[in-house]
Write an enzyme that holds these catalytic residues in place. Structure first.
Site, PDB file in Angstrom:
ATOM      1  NE  ARG A  79      50.280   6.720 -14.528  1.00  0.00           N
ATOM      2  CZ  ARG A  79      51.120   7.572 -13.968  1.00  0.00           C
ATOM      3  NH1 ARG A  79      52.360   7.631 -14.382  1.00  0.00           N
ATOM      4  NH2 ARG A  79      50.726   8.368 -13.002  1.00  0.00           N
TER       5      ARG A  79
ATOM      6  CD1 TRP B 193      48.804   2.334  -6.337  1.00  0.00           C
ATOM      7  CD2 TRP B 193      49.005   0.340  -7.284  1.00  0.00           C
ATOM      8  NE1 TRP B 193      49.662   1.597  -5.577  1.00  0.00           N
ATOM      9  CE2 TRP B 193      49.804   0.374  -6.127  1.00  0.00           C
ATOM     10  CE3 TRP B 193      48.967  -0.836  -8.047  1.00  0.00           C
ATOM     11  CZ2 TRP B 193      50.564  -0.712  -5.725  1.00  0.00           C
ATOM     12  CZ3 TRP B 193      49.730  -1.912  -7.627  1.00  0.00           C
ATOM     13  CH2 TRP B 193      50.516  -1.847  -6.491  1.00  0.00           C
TER      14      TRP B 193
ATOM     15  N   GLY C  24      45.888  10.193  -7.785  1.00  0.00           N
ATOM     16  CA  GLY C  24      46.490  10.906  -6.665  1.00  0.00           C
ATOM     17  C   GLY C  24      45.761  10.619  -5.367  1.00  0.00           C
TER      18      GLY C  24
ATOM     19  CD  GLU D 187      66.594  -9.844  -5.747  1.00  0.00           C
ATOM     20  OE1 GLU D 187      65.476 -10.312  -5.488  1.00  0.00           O
ATOM     21  OE2 GLU D 187      66.842  -8.626  -5.614  1.00  0.00           O
TER      22      GLU D 187
HETATM   23  N1  GLU Z   1      43.007   7.810  -4.468  1.00  0.00           N
HETATM   24  C1  GLU Z   1      42.275   7.276  -5.574  1.00  0.00           C
HETATM   25  C2  GLU Z   1      41.695   5.901  -5.257  1.00  0.00           C
HETATM   26  O1  GLU Z   1      42.105   5.224  -4.339  1.00  0.00           O
HETATM   27  C3  GLU Z   1      43.079   7.234  -6.836  1.00  0.00           C
HETATM   28  C4  GLU Z   1      44.193   6.257  -6.773  1.00  0.00           C
HETATM   29  C5  GLU Z   1      45.016   6.208  -8.022  1.00  0.00           C
HETATM   30  O2  GLU Z   1      45.755   7.178  -8.271  1.00  0.00           O
HETATM   31  O3  GLU Z   1      44.934   5.163  -8.703  1.00  0.00           O
HETATM   32  O4  GLU Z   1      40.819   5.485  -5.926  1.00  0.00           O
END
Ligand code: GLU
Length: 608
Positions: A29, A76, A103, A487
């Site tokens: 994730r 992320w 989020g 691919e």
């Molecule tokens: N918006 C948050 C950040 O940039 C959380 C990103 C995420 O869901 O990893 O740190």
């Protein structure tokens, strides 16, 4: 997209190790930084750093993180590049309240300004950091209890969030809340878990409670209590037992990441559409005023830049060229200060593209990029960046990042149309309304075509060679469809402008030869009928991607895929590519191949 996890247990253990173990199961994730907040000796202890879990856990002493309660995060990045400062957990000014978040908080800028006026000091560039400061404000200035404070705060957040909060103010519990980002609870006899996804705790428990939007949970080692944070009404939800194997669970029940990512497109596109990026207008203005424009990409991304080239021509009334990054030298002598380079990349690490950008920059060009991975090399070399917000893509064959790149080209195209007057205000608003519908159309397209793709694949899987033909913008759909088939299913597939196919390729056609036609109900429709007839006359078996109800073309076909009515012709390339992704996927599966890891290919090509 990121992975979050929380553990609260009866006994004190080396809880850092358990958090890292759970996060490792969620690394699909997000993987740009890692962090843990634990409570020990009635203090919140934060341990975090940039890098993948394996790198960070070598640098920090995981075993020294002890306690009964901890939360962990693998990030992320969406707001602020990957760095130690931007890694979660984030804390308030006093360090008493720590928060992890998955989020995007859309109104964070406004809320941050409010907090700055109130004297809060920020340590990161993330949207997330406003949350602990807002809670602090409610607790310390408004006198609310921690739980009430968090409820007041989440009510004010706009966007998507799953958050977990731990604090020495209530050291025996984790508070969680969610809206549009996933959060599940895992129940064990002596410990409770919360996490973005079930694999985090599947080796410890199969007893799971799924949380719904706008729910708030208090998690202690004894159990869980759920309320709706708007109405404050109690929610009774019994656990259920999951039967997935751990590997299956990581893919949310899908057999491969590629299929999961195909299904994620309604969400990834909705994220792209939802997030307003200030760089968009600046990028459109710079392109509009530029003398020379070169779009730059490799692989699948090249087809999105060909769409970009077409849209710049149509909406800015300017010529531009889409260059394959490894061929950049052929235009090198044209680059100067009046040149715009527009690189498009999933990883932001493609070596050919990076080398081309560096050389263009040295000659004074401006770099305006569209990239999925925040903080990647290409973004660091760019003057402006449009982020794709597609989340991590694990399958080697690009799917959700292609549609994200294409929608980004449309985003720029529409702004150019408005700037140039090519579309007036009411046409612009109408186009934006239809643009908002794309995620929903894509969702319906997947539902309608998946079983059919599996069926057609049983025939396609026996073929050695095929053509993909399209006209206008949907030539790019044909290109991308053929590339996918090549691919992952290893079937030779050649894409061609449909009108050009009689100048050569048609010589290969024989009885039952597969030819895929992309046939929307637009200006290309009648001409493509002619091309289907030409191919059929030589024995070809036509697979057509048509608009639902297009009997004229359906009658000429052996196999059909249907795009639901109500899509906008303008944006047809996005839904029309979906059945081709599914067809390639199921053909690979029918041939007993691994779609996630095709031979000889790698996700990010970092060699020249
Ligand atoms: N918006 C948050 C950040 O940039 C959380 C990103 C995420 O869901 O990893 O740190």
């Amino acid at each position: 997209m990121c992975g979050i996890v929380g553990i609260v247990q009866k006994q004190e253990t080396k809880i850092g190790k358990a958090i890292i173990e759970a996060l490792t199961k969620l690394e699909y994730r997000g993987y740009d930084s890692v962090g843990i907040a634990s409570i020990y000796d009635n203090k919140v202890i934060i341990t975090k750093d940039q890098g993948k879990i394996s790198e960070v856990s070598e640098r920090i002493d995981v075993n020294s993180i002890k306690g009964k309660i901890a939360i962990g995060h693998t990030r992320w990045a969406t707001h602020g590049p990957p760095s130690k400062e931007n890694a979660h957990p984030h804390v308030d000014c006093s360090g008493d309240i720590s928060v992890i978040h998955n989020g995007i908080i859309e109104n964070f800028q406004r809320l941050k300004e409010e907090l700055l006026e109130q004297g809060h000091v920020f340590q990161s560039e993330t949207d997330t950091e406003i949350i602990p400061h807002m809670i602090e404000q409610q607790v310390k200035k408004e006198g609310l209890a921690l739980k009430e404070a968090i409820i007041q705060v989440v009510k004010r957040l706009e966007g998507t969030f799953a958050i977990c909060v731990v604090s020495n103010l209530n050291p025996d519990r984790i508070y969680c809340a969610k809206r549009d980002s996933p959060l599940v609870i895992g129940i064990n006899t002596d410990r409770m878990f919360c996490a973005s996804d079930i694999p985090a705790f599947l080796n410890k428990t199969r007893k799971v409670v799924l949380l719904h939007d706008d729910e708030f949970v208090t998690l202690t080692s004894e159990g869980y209590d759920i309320i709706n944070f708007n109405t404050l009404e109690k929610v009774i939800r019994k656990p259920h037992i999951v039967s997935w194997k751990p590997e299956m669970a990581q893919k949310a029940g899908f057999p491969h990441f590629m299929l999961k990512e195909i299904h994620e497109q309604p969400h990834s596109l909705a994220d792209y559409v939802r997030i307003k990026q200030p760089s968009l207008t600046r990028i459109a203005e710079k392109i509009y005023n530029a003398e020379k424009i070169f779009l730059l990409a490799a692989g699948t991304a090249h087809y999105s830049t060909l769409t970009g080239e077409h849209l710049i021509r149509r909406f800015a009334k300017k010529s531009s060229s889409s260059i394959i990054a490894s061929e950049f030298e052929s235009v090198n002598s044209l680059i100067d200060e009046d040149t715009i380079i527009l690189p498009v990349s999933q990883s932001g690490e493609t070596m050919d593209t990076i080398m081309a950008i560096k050389s263009a920059k040295e000659q004074g060009a401006s770099i305006l990029s569209a990239v999925n991975v925040i903080g990647s090399t290409i973004t660091r070399h760019s003057d402006e960046v449009l982020y794709l917000y597609a989340g991590p893509e694990i399958g080697v064959a690009a799917t959700k990042t292609y549609t994200a790149q294409t929608i980004a080209m449309w985003d720029i195209g529409l702004e150019l149309g408005k700037l140039s007057g090519e579309i007036n205000n009411s046409e612009y608003s109408e186009a934006r309304k239809l643009y908002q519908q794309i995620p929903n159309i894509v969702k319906q397209t997947i539902v309608r075509n998946e079983a059919r793709a599996n069926h057609v694949a049983s025939w396609f899987a026996k073929k050695n060679s095929s053509f993909y033909l399209g006209r206008g913008l949907n030539l790019q759909t044909a290109n991308e469809g053929a590339l996918k088939m090549k691919e992952i299913a290893y079937i030779h597939s050649e894409s061609y402008p449909a009108g050009e196919s009689k100048h050569g390729p048609i010589a290969l056609v024989e009885e039952d030869y597969p030819v895929v036609f992309i046939t929307p109900q637009d200006y290309t429709h009648n001409r493509i009928i002619g091309n289907i007839m030409e191919m059929k006359a030589r024995g070809a078996a036509a697979t057509v991607v048509i608009e639902e109800g297009d009997r004229e073309i359906e009658e000429l076909s052996k196999w059909k895929f249907e795009i639901p009515q109500g899509y906008s012709e303008m944006f047809s390339t996005i839904p029309y590519v979906i059945p081709l992704q599914l067809l390639a996927y199921y053909t690979a599966v029918r041939r007993n191949l691994s779609p996630d890891m095709p031979r000889n290919l790698s996700k990010s090509v970092t060699v020249l």
